[in-house]
Design a protein around this motif. Structure first.
Motif, short mmCIF file in Angstrom:
data_model
loop_
_atom_site.label_atom_id
_atom_site.label_comp_id
_atom_site.label_asym_id
_atom_site.label_seq_id
_atom_site.Cartn_x
_atom_site.Cartn_y
_atom_site.Cartn_z
N VAL A 258 0.84 -1.19 0.00
CA VAL A 258 0.00 0.00 0.00
C VAL A 258 0.88 1.24 0.00
CG1 VAL A 258 -1.71 1.33 1.32
CG2 VAL A 258 -1.84 -1.17 1.27
N ILE A 259 0.44 2.25 -0.75
CA ILE A 259 1.02 3.60 -0.66
C ILE A 259 -0.08 4.52 -0.15
CG2 ILE A 259 2.00 5.56 -1.89
CD1 ILE A 259 3.18 3.62 -3.91
N SER A 260 0.19 5.22 0.94
CA SER A 260 -0.78 6.17 1.47
C SER A 260 -0.10 7.52 1.65
CB SER A 260 -1.35 5.69 2.82
OG SER A 260 -0.34 5.71 3.82
N GLY A 261 -0.91 8.55 1.85
CA GLY A 261 -0.33 9.87 2.03
C GLY A 261 -1.35 10.91 2.42
N LEU A 262 -0.88 12.11 2.66
CA LEU A 262 -1.72 13.22 3.06
C LEU A 262 -1.29 14.49 2.35
CD1 LEU A 262 -3.85 14.59 4.88
CD2 LEU A 262 -2.05 14.87 6.60
N VAL A 263 -2.23 15.11 1.62
CA VAL A 263 -1.99 16.41 1.00
C VAL A 263 -2.34 17.46 2.05
CG1 VAL A 263 -2.56 17.94 -0.91
CG2 VAL A 263 -2.55 15.45 -1.27
N THR A 264 -1.33 18.08 2.63
CA THR A 264 -1.52 18.95 3.79
C THR A 264 -2.34 20.19 3.46
OG1 THR A 264 0.61 18.19 4.63
CG2 THR A 264 -0.33 20.14 5.67
N ASP A 265 -2.14 20.76 2.27
CA ASP A 265 -2.84 21.99 1.92
C ASP A 265 -4.07 21.74 1.04
OD1 ASP A 265 -1.39 21.18 -0.25
OD2 ASP A 265 -0.62 23.15 -0.77
N PHE A 266 -4.68 20.56 1.18
CA PHE A 266 -5.82 20.19 0.34
C PHE A 266 -6.96 21.19 0.48
CE2 PHE A 266 -9.84 17.94 -0.35
CZ PHE A 266 -9.63 17.42 -1.61
N ASP A 267 -7.23 21.66 1.70
CA ASP A 267 -8.37 22.55 1.93
C ASP A 267 -8.27 23.86 1.16
OD1 ASP A 267 -9.55 20.73 3.59
OD2 ASP A 267 -8.80 21.63 5.45
N THR A 268 -7.07 24.30 0.84
CA THR A 268 -6.90 25.60 0.18
C THR A 268 -6.69 25.48 -1.33
OG1 THR A 268 -4.50 25.57 0.57
CG2 THR A 268 -5.90 26.54 2.29
N LEU A 269 -6.62 24.27 -1.85
CA LEU A 269 -6.33 24.10 -3.27
C LEU A 269 -7.53 24.41 -4.16
CD1 LEU A 269 -4.21 20.81 -3.27
CD2 LEU A 269 -3.40 23.12 -3.77
#
Length: 273
Positions: free
Chosen positions: A191-202
């Motif tokens: 599995v590859i997982s992750g988090l886009v930290t600035d997702f809310d502002t994109l």
């Protein structure tokens, strides 16, 4: 998608079954059939749609059967049947279709997913019916051809690729669902997982692609910026995150991401801005 399972060896005690009259001679007793246990769950490699609703009615398997015959199918009595939004099966969410179902050991030839008639897609706020004639008549046959060892528990992941499965005719009101589904054994994949930290502002969806030089696996970040690419074969991957081109933001690329069976690689603190 749920946390990746590590399969464990389970011991099952079988009782001898005697047919006919009792006898001191065991030679007339049939051999005890060896069994394995299988679980099946579904995840989604989504397309760029608002919703993709599919009507899941049943899941069936063929074990030690003739792939050219329509006989030998066994219903697993699918759990969680009904209409499900494929785009909700992202970011670590999966749909359990069967759990620890006992089948004869040997070769699992095929899995068949039975769909009903209530399949729709939502595009720009408009709902369109999805035509699924093959699914309604005989089900979606997925070739597996995997050996089931006795006394083992296997979890199979059905990756329903919405992007490739929805086919537009020249008339936008005529849309076909021609499902593209890949099956894999969870314990043999990573599995590859992750988090886009600035997702809310994109103000944009974030698409994630993982390529191992042979195949490309895709998903989207969910509403919290999290993403999960499950059921990936072992190997080194190039992972690319992209947003709408109108934003003028460069893709984010991770190279040589090593995926190992039974392991999760986490990509943290991903920032576009």
């Amino acid at each position: 998608m749920k946390t990746l399972k590590i399969f464990k060896l389970i011991s099952i005690t079988f009782l001898s079954i005697f047919l006919g009259s009792c006898s001191d001679d065991d030679s007339d007793s049939p051999a005890t059939e060896q069994t394995s246990q299988i679980s099946i769950k579904m995840v989604d490699a989504p397309g760029d749609f608002e919703h993709v609703y599919v009507d899941v009615q049943d899941v069936m398997v063929k074990v030690n059967g003739d792939v050219n015959s329509d006989a030998g199918w066994v219903s697993l009595g699918a759990e969680n049947t009904g209409v499900v939004d494929l785009l909700e099966l992202t970011g670590g969410v999966s749909l359990e279709l069967a759990n620890d179902y006992e089948v004869p050991s040997g070769t699992l030839n095929q899995i068949r997913l039975i769909l009903g008639e209530n399949n729709t897609v939502v595009i720009d706020g408009t709902t369109y019916d999805l035509n699924t004639p093959s699914a309604q008549q005989s089900g979606l046959k997925i070739n597996v051809n995997t050996t089931l060892e006795p006394n083992y528990n296997y979890t199979f992941v059905l990756d329903f690729d919405a992007n490739q499965s929805i086919v537009f005719a020249p008339d936008v009101s005529n849309i076909n669902l021609t499902p593209v589904i890949n099956a894999s054994i969870e314990a043999e994949t990573g599995v590859i997982s992750g988090l886009v930290t600035d997702f809310d502002t994109l103000g944009s969806q974030v698409m994630i692609e993982a390529n191992n030089g042979v195949d490309t696996f895709t998903t989207y970040a969910n509403e919290t910026g999290n993403f999960v690419l499950a059921a990936l074969p072992e190997g080194n991957y190039t992972v690319t995150l992209s947003v709408e081109t109108s934003l003028g933001l460069a893709d984010i690329v991770f190279t040589d991401v090593a995926v190992e069976a039974g392991q999760t690689v986490t990509l943290d603190s991903i920032l576009f801005e």
